[in-house]
Design a protein around this motif. Sequence first.
Motif, mmCIF file in Angstrom:
data_model
loop_
_atom_site.group_PDB
_atom_site.id
_atom_site.type_symbol
_atom_site.label_atom_id
_atom_site.label_comp_id
_atom_site.label_asym_id
_atom_site.label_seq_id
_atom_site.Cartn_x
_atom_site.Cartn_y
_atom_site.Cartn_z
ATOM 1 N N PRO A 15 34.319 -24.284 -33.343
ATOM 2 C CA PRO A 15 35.209 -24.219 -32.184
ATOM 3 C C PRO A 15 35.867 -22.849 -32.034
ATOM 4 O O PRO A 15 36.185 -22.184 -33.022
ATOM 5 C CB PRO A 15 36.256 -25.302 -32.482
ATOM 6 N N ILE A 16 36.078 -22.455 -30.800
ATOM 7 C CA ILE A 16 36.821 -21.247 -30.465
ATOM 8 C C ILE A 16 37.932 -21.657 -29.508
ATOM 9 O O ILE A 16 37.671 -22.327 -28.503
ATOM 10 C CB ILE A 16 35.920 -20.182 -29.800
ATOM 11 N N PRO A 17 39.173 -21.261 -29.770
ATOM 12 C CA PRO A 17 40.268 -21.678 -28.891
ATOM 13 C C PRO A 17 40.360 -20.827 -27.632
ATOM 14 O O PRO A 17 39.704 -19.782 -27.501
ATOM 15 C CB PRO A 17 41.505 -21.462 -29.773
ATOM 16 N N ASP A 18 41.206 -21.255 -26.712
ATOM 17 C CA ASP A 18 41.600 -20.438 -25.570
ATOM 18 C C ASP A 18 42.818 -19.606 -25.979
ATOM 19 O O ASP A 18 43.297 -19.684 -27.112
ATOM 20 C CB ASP A 18 41.945 -21.337 -24.384
ATOM 21 N N PHE A 19 43.295 -18.790 -25.042
ATOM 22 C CA PHE A 19 44.509 -17.997 -25.248
ATOM 23 C C PHE A 19 44.405 -17.068 -26.458
ATOM 24 O O PHE A 19 45.356 -16.908 -27.220
ATOM 25 C CB PHE A 19 45.737 -18.906 -25.383
ATOM 26 N N PRO B 227 45.059 -28.697 -26.024
ATOM 27 C CA PRO B 227 44.260 -29.006 -27.215
ATOM 28 C C PRO B 227 43.505 -27.800 -27.755
ATOM 29 O O PRO B 227 43.152 -27.771 -28.935
ATOM 30 C CB PRO B 227 43.281 -30.087 -26.717
ATOM 31 N N THR B 228 43.250 -26.812 -26.880
ATOM 32 C CA THR B 228 42.485 -25.632 -27.285
ATOM 33 C C THR B 228 43.386 -24.423 -27.570
ATOM 34 O O THR B 228 42.896 -23.294 -27.644
ATOM 35 C CB THR B 228 41.462 -25.259 -26.205
ATOM 36 N N HIS B 229 44.677 -24.657 -27.713
ATOM 37 C CA HIS B 229 45.581 -23.560 -28.076
ATOM 38 C C HIS B 229 45.343 -23.186 -29.542
ATOM 39 O O HIS B 229 45.136 -24.071 -30.393
ATOM 40 C CB HIS B 229 47.033 -23.979 -27.878
ATOM 41 N N PRO B 230 45.340 -21.894 -29.888
ATOM 42 C CA PRO B 230 45.047 -21.489 -31.272
ATOM 43 C C PRO B 230 46.041 -22.004 -32.311
ATOM 44 O O PRO B 230 45.722 -22.010 -33.509
ATOM 45 C CB PRO B 230 45.054 -19.956 -31.214
ATOM 46 N N ASP B 231 47.231 -22.453 -31.880
ATOM 47 C CA ASP B 231 48.195 -23.011 -32.827
ATOM 48 C C ASP B 231 47.859 -24.439 -33.241
ATOM 49 O O ASP B 231 48.457 -24.959 -34.196
ATOM 50 C CB ASP B 231 49.609 -22.997 -32.236
ATOM 51 N N GLN B 232 46.927 -25.088 -32.531
ATOM 52 C CA GLN B 232 46.564 -26.454 -32.889
ATOM 53 C C GLN B 232 45.986 -26.488 -34.310
ATOM 54 O O GLN B 232 45.253 -25.595 -34.723
ATOM 55 C CB GLN B 232 45.547 -27.025 -31.900
ATOM 56 N N VAL B 233 46.301 -27.545 -35.027
ATOM 57 C CA VAL B 233 45.923 -27.643 -36.434
ATOM 58 C C VAL B 233 44.407 -27.568 -36.634
ATOM 59 O O VAL B 233 43.937 -27.121 -37.689
ATOM 60 C CB VAL B 233 46.494 -28.943 -37.059
ATOM 61 N N ALA B 234 43.656 -27.965 -35.643
ATOM 62 C CA ALA B 234 42.193 -27.972 -35.769
ATOM 63 C C ALA B 234 41.628 -26.578 -36.038
ATOM 64 O O ALA B 234 40.547 -26.447 -36.632
ATOM 65 C CB ALA B 234 41.560 -28.545 -34.507
ATOM 66 N N ASP C 56 43.181 -24.256 -37.837
ATOM 67 C CA ASP C 56 43.557 -23.879 -39.204
ATOM 68 C C ASP C 56 44.046 -22.430 -39.301
ATOM 69 O O ASP C 56 43.822 -21.747 -40.310
ATOM 70 C CB ASP C 56 42.347 -24.091 -40.136
ATOM 71 N N GLY C 57 44.698 -21.948 -38.261
ATOM 72 C CA GLY C 57 45.274 -20.610 -38.297
ATOM 73 C C GLY C 57 44.276 -19.472 -38.278
ATOM 74 O O GLY C 57 44.658 -18.304 -38.462
ATOM 75 N N ARG C 58 42.981 -19.770 -38.024
ATOM 76 C CA ARG C 58 41.950 -18.725 -38.115
ATOM 77 C C ARG C 58 42.093 -17.670 -37.026
ATOM 78 O O ARG C 58 41.554 -16.561 -37.169
ATOM 79 C CB ARG C 58 40.551 -19.351 -38.035
ATOM 80 N N PHE C 59 42.790 -18.002 -35.948
ATOM 81 C CA PHE C 59 42.867 -17.081 -34.828
ATOM 82 C C PHE C 59 44.281 -16.545 -34.611
ATOM 83 O O PHE C 59 44.587 -16.015 -33.535
ATOM 84 C CB PHE C 59 42.355 -17.777 -33.559
#
Length: 253
Positions: A82-86, A235-242, A244-247
């Motif tokens: 997965p890649i987040p938005d923002f 749900p696709t915000h980089p702060d979401q736990v999914a 794991d802080g990678r972004f």
Amino acid sequence: MVQEGYAVDLHVKVLDEAVVERAKARGLDALVYAPHFTRLPEIRRQAEAFSDDELTVFPAREIFTGTWQQRRHVLGIGLDDPIPDFITFDGAMRELARQDAAVLVPHPGFLNVSLGLDDIEAYAGTIDALEVYNPKQLGHHRDRAQSFTSDTGHKPFASSYAHVRGTVGEAYVTFAEAFDDVTSLSAALKNDAERTLFHRDGISHNFRRAVEWAHLGLENTWGKFDRLMLQGTEPTHPDQVAYDGRFDDVKVY
């Protein structure tokens, strides 16, 4: 009538039984499903649920990079993770390259949500195709996109970019070969597989274009207010736990 070959609508935002029925009626073999602000595992689940022997739904992500004021969209097909938005545009492009996904540029040069020529040239080796037709584009948008492909040498593509069910199949691409899975589609796009672009025209098509423009207006007024003011964290915000802080190093909010 759909032309000979494996017909793919390369970018739709909607998916349900009515969409599947319409795609089949249009003679399509596949859809690429990339809804906004939806995590990749959920997109994959929906794509699998609506695929059958007549129609394949391939999962993808249109990644919303940058801030609301300076946003650029890129379409990733064949993602492993997965890649987040923002996140920053550069951060998104590095991650897409790391995953060796096919990278498509939807609606280049369109309003304030698109990549410009400088962006495309900066990541020419990562980008695989530029969209030169979808029903939302006006004539000058299409001319600009075509000029970008001439300037950079990238392969073109077309899609319905359907945000409304009835637009599915209004524009599509045909390939000589069929694709068993999203990995093979991604590989074909990365390898510049030959394709033929088609779109409908006439009164019905112009009506569908008008409906999509009306939806765009709604999406950028009430829809934006709803997302910014009334809903919680996407749900696709980089702060979401999914994620794991990678972004954390490339997030913009």
